[in-house]
Design a protein around this motif. Structure first.
Motif, PDB file in Angstrom:
ATOM      1  N   GLN A  28     -37.239  -3.386 -12.714  1.00  0.00           N
ATOM      2  CA  GLN A  28     -38.049  -4.254 -11.859  1.00  0.00           C
ATOM      3  C   GLN A  28     -37.465  -5.647 -12.021  1.00  0.00           C
ATOM      4  O   GLN A  28     -37.315  -6.138 -13.140  1.00  0.00           O
ATOM      5  CB  GLN A  28     -39.485  -4.177 -12.370  1.00  0.00           C
ATOM      6  CG  GLN A  28     -40.462  -5.084 -11.690  1.00  0.00           C
ATOM      7  CD  GLN A  28     -41.886  -4.764 -12.152  1.00  0.00           C
ATOM      8  OE1 GLN A  28     -42.499  -3.808 -11.694  1.00  0.00           O
ATOM      9  NE2 GLN A  28     -42.385  -5.529 -13.095  1.00  0.00           N
ATOM     10  N   ARG A  29     -37.126  -6.278 -10.910  1.00  0.00           N
ATOM     11  CA  ARG A  29     -36.402  -7.548 -11.009  1.00  0.00           C
ATOM     12  C   ARG A  29     -37.308  -8.773 -10.998  1.00  0.00           C
ATOM     13  O   ARG A  29     -37.047  -9.731 -11.707  1.00  0.00           O
ATOM     14  CB  ARG A  29     -35.350  -7.642  -9.894  1.00  0.00           C
ATOM     15  CG  ARG A  29     -34.334  -6.531 -10.045  1.00  0.00           C
ATOM     16  CD  ARG A  29     -33.123  -6.596  -9.171  1.00  0.00           C
ATOM     17  NE  ARG A  29     -32.406  -5.333  -9.365  1.00  0.00           N
ATOM     18  CZ  ARG A  29     -31.527  -5.109 -10.343  1.00  0.00           C
ATOM     19  NH1 ARG A  29     -31.242  -6.056 -11.207  1.00  0.00           N
ATOM     20  NH2 ARG A  29     -30.941  -3.936 -10.459  1.00  0.00           N
ATOM     21  N   ASP A  32     -40.602  -9.502 -11.945  1.00  0.00           N
ATOM     22  CA  ASP A  32     -41.168  -9.676 -13.283  1.00  0.00           C
ATOM     23  C   ASP A  32     -40.355  -8.712 -14.146  1.00  0.00           C
ATOM     24  O   ASP A  32     -40.653  -7.528 -14.214  1.00  0.00           O
ATOM     25  CB  ASP A  32     -42.648  -9.278 -13.228  1.00  0.00           C
ATOM     26  CG  ASP A  32     -43.308  -9.294 -14.586  1.00  0.00           C
ATOM     27  OD1 ASP A  32     -42.722  -9.845 -15.535  1.00  0.00           O
ATOM     28  OD2 ASP A  32     -44.416  -8.745 -14.688  1.00  0.00           O
ATOM     29  N   PRO A  33     -39.275  -9.208 -14.793  1.00  0.00           N
ATOM     30  CA  PRO A  33     -38.254  -8.301 -15.319  1.00  0.00           C
ATOM     31  C   PRO A  33     -38.798  -7.254 -16.278  1.00  0.00           C
ATOM     32  O   PRO A  33     -39.528  -7.574 -17.213  1.00  0.00           O
ATOM     33  CB  PRO A  33     -37.251  -9.224 -16.015  1.00  0.00           C
ATOM     34  CG  PRO A  33     -37.871 -10.560 -16.083  1.00  0.00           C
ATOM     35  CD  PRO A  33     -38.989 -10.616 -15.093  1.00  0.00           C
ATOM     36  N   HIS A  81     -46.991  -8.387 -22.810  1.00  0.00           N
ATOM     37  CA  HIS A  81     -46.000  -8.037 -21.784  1.00  0.00           C
ATOM     38  C   HIS A  81     -44.903  -9.102 -21.693  1.00  0.00           C
ATOM     39  O   HIS A  81     -43.716  -8.778 -21.615  1.00  0.00           O
ATOM     40  CB  HIS A  81     -46.689  -7.860 -20.433  1.00  0.00           C
ATOM     41  CG  HIS A  81     -45.727  -7.798 -19.280  1.00  0.00           C
ATOM     42  ND1 HIS A  81     -44.810  -6.774 -19.152  1.00  0.00           N
ATOM     43  CD2 HIS A  81     -45.511  -8.637 -18.234  1.00  0.00           C
ATOM     44  CE1 HIS A  81     -44.085  -6.981 -18.055  1.00  0.00           C
ATOM     45  NE2 HIS A  81     -44.483  -8.101 -17.494  1.00  0.00           N
ATOM     46  N   THR A  88     -40.391  -9.202 -21.734  1.00  0.00           N
ATOM     47  CA  THR A  88     -39.475  -9.732 -20.719  1.00  0.00           C
ATOM     48  C   THR A  88     -38.334 -10.523 -21.358  1.00  0.00           C
ATOM     49  O   THR A  88     -37.309 -10.737 -20.727  1.00  0.00           O
ATOM     50  CB  THR A  88     -40.210 -10.628 -19.688  1.00  0.00           C
ATOM     51  OG1 THR A  88     -40.725 -11.768 -20.363  1.00  0.00           O
ATOM     52  CG2 THR A  88     -41.340  -9.865 -19.017  1.00  0.00           C
ATOM     53  N   ALA A 136     -36.077  -7.581 -21.434  1.00  0.00           N
ATOM     54  CA  ALA A 136     -35.826  -6.992 -20.117  1.00  0.00           C
ATOM     55  C   ALA A 136     -35.072  -7.964 -19.212  1.00  0.00           C
ATOM     56  O   ALA A 136     -34.252  -7.536 -18.391  1.00  0.00           O
ATOM     57  CB  ALA A 136     -37.147  -6.567 -19.481  1.00  0.00           C
ATOM     58  N   GLY A 137     -35.333  -9.262 -19.380  1.00  0.00           N
ATOM     59  CA  GLY A 137     -34.638 -10.245 -18.554  1.00  0.00           C
ATOM     60  C   GLY A 137     -33.133 -10.109 -18.659  1.00  0.00           C
ATOM     61  O   GLY A 137     -32.413 -10.165 -17.658  1.00  0.00           O
ATOM     62  N   VAL A 191     -31.926  -6.682 -17.016  1.00  0.00           N
ATOM     63  CA  VAL A 191     -32.079  -6.604 -15.565  1.00  0.00           C
ATOM     64  C   VAL A 191     -31.089  -7.528 -14.853  1.00  0.00           C
ATOM     65  O   VAL A 191     -30.683  -7.255 -13.734  1.00  0.00           O
ATOM     66  CB  VAL A 191     -33.537  -6.947 -15.184  1.00  0.00           C
ATOM     67  CG1 VAL A 191     -33.667  -7.308 -13.725  1.00  0.00           C
ATOM     68  CG2 VAL A 191     -34.455  -5.780 -15.550  1.00  0.00           C
TER      69      VAL A 191
END
Lengths: 310, 310
Positions: free
Chosen positions: A123-124, A126-127, B218, B222, B225-226, B229
């Motif tokens: 998911q870009r 909200d990474p 959450h 990120t 995940a940042g 992604v």
């Protein structure tokens, strides 16, 4: 003497720290199964191991003289950058068929198998990322085609996915499991966490987490301060229950703030952790009975098998 | 050869992992100082050490032939249950004189000193405790008698105290420092945290923490995940700045939600951590220049000295 079996295909859930696989026939019956501690990390850390060799070793007995290659459908970390071969993430929103079509096929030297490795989801905006859980979501959707709402997959990094209209629309990862483990084992709160448990204290902490949404980092400290402040023989709520309720409660408060009218909630998992999520959701009057994760993974791999070999 | 000094009293800040002390004259001049790694934990963990022996060893040179006992005023963990002698917590709301009057005097075998150990503060409704910081608050109040609002003391467990009308009215501890350390060193996020830093990314994370108050668990993910992604050479915000802004931002968002109209904010501390709090407060248009903690501790001990020997 074990009876020789001849599966139509092999389903594999290849995780970070272990792998599970099933020998399947064409009508979704399980003919056999195997488990191994050789997850992605073990293979990546040992130059003598390869994904193909580990796989063949586990399924050797099921490989017949049939000249047709046996399909092996794999989800999870085998498709990570450090895995067998990278299966690039699919973007949300994604349909189950998008995921299956994103499968990659590594070169294999054994002529008896053909391997399909499923992609994860990313998911870009909200990474966020997942690898493995998307296949559980696909299995859940196959079994609950009319579901619309959020599906919870508790774990070290628990995932909540927004599912509806035949798609995985969005998802959110929460570090709740890892944060609980670090705090209860390595922070000052470890002195306040023991085997004691109290369901009412857990429920109270879940409620507080929702009523005081910004207070998380302060509420953690009250796990310790509560015991120091209690005078004499005043009963002190067990730290494990308060800490667990504070962490899971913070996660659930965030998800519930995103619920649209009519959204359902489903819970995939088993054991103590799934029960805690069930209890925390019950505090907010949401009923969610945990569904067994392994069966749902298998349903997701079966759905992908139908596409990649179709 | 060092010049012999004759202090009127000794000020001591005895913490968990170290201690600092100052030789003072009667007009608040510092005549000498000393530091030692023999905090409460070191002494509690070594049966050959005692608080009195450690203290005498550090101040021996300052003890004259004067038959009057030299007053030693101590704040911090020397008054904890595992310390020299337990100094029971004072309840909030508390005035500086309440704290000084709560000082306890351990039996000492050396005839040349008399020892006063100051109590910590506790809060029963929303359970919380502090030991040592209350003396900084007293020092701050002595220097800023008209202040009304919240005083921030950043640290492993940072404290925010509501001060006004000559009292410490309430306070809140946040586990921000310890949570940041555990996440950046021991969680999956350690792979995303290096020496890189970016002030704008820190400020963005502080802003997000305030705009999405329930999303903490959450937002942490990120950080990782940042990076996963981001495609190709897209620039990725340094993990340390995002994680730090997420954690400090969550703390500050909670405090700011409790601010009453007209409340001021003050910041006690020094170095990198205090600068980060200053920057995070600036994101919310609050100006707070860090004030040096050691000088304020000394002001608080001086205030207590006046009461216990008065």
């Amino acid at each position: 003497m074990t009876k020789k079996i001849f599966p139509s295909w092999i389903a594999v859930d290849w995780g970070t720290s272990n792998l599970r696989l099933w020998a399947m026939d064409d009508t979704a019956n399980i003919l056999g199964s195997a488990e191994s501690p050789l997850g992605m990390n073990a293979i990546a850390g040992d130059p003598k191991l390869s994904f193909e060799a580990v796989l063949i070793d586990l399924i050797e007995d099921w490989l017949g003289a049939d000249p047709a290659k046996l399909p092996v459908v794999i989800c999870g970390m085998a498709g990570a950058k450090q895995g067998w071969i990278e299966a690039p993430y699919c973007d949300v929103p994604a349909r189950p068929s998008d995921l299956a079509k994103g499968a990659v096929t590594p070169n294999v030297s054994d002529p008896r198998i053909s391997v399909f490795i499923l992609p994860g989801l990313c998911q870009r905006g909200d990474p966020d990322v997942m690898r493995g859980e998307e296949t559980q979501l696909v299995g859940f959707m196959a079994q609950n085609p009319d579901f619309s709402g959020w599906v919870c997959l508790p774990g070290t990094h628990s995932k909540w996915a927004q599912v509806g209209d035949g798609m995985i629309k969005a998802f959110r990862t929460y570090m709740s499991g890892e944060v609980f483990a670090l705090l209860s084992q390595q922070s000052i709160l470890r002195h306040s966490v023991d085997d004691g448990w109290d369901n009412a204290a857990f429920a109270d902490a879940v409620r507080t987490a929702s009523e005081q949404p910004t207070a998380f980092l302060h509420s953690l400290f009250t796990v310790r301060a509560g015991a120091l402040v209690a005078k004499g023989d005043a009963s002190v709520a067990p730290g494990a229950a308060v800490l667990s309720g504070t962490v899971i409660g913070a996660e659930i408060a965030d998800v519930l703030s995103r619920l649209a009218p009519g959204d359902d909630i489903a819970l995939i998992g088993a054991g103590k952790l799934a029960s805690l999520y069930q209890a925390a959701l019950a505090v907010h009057n949401h009923k969610a009975t945990p569904k067994d994760g392994a069966a749902i993974t298998l349903a997701g791999l079966s759905r992908a098998y139908g596409v990649v070999t179709g």
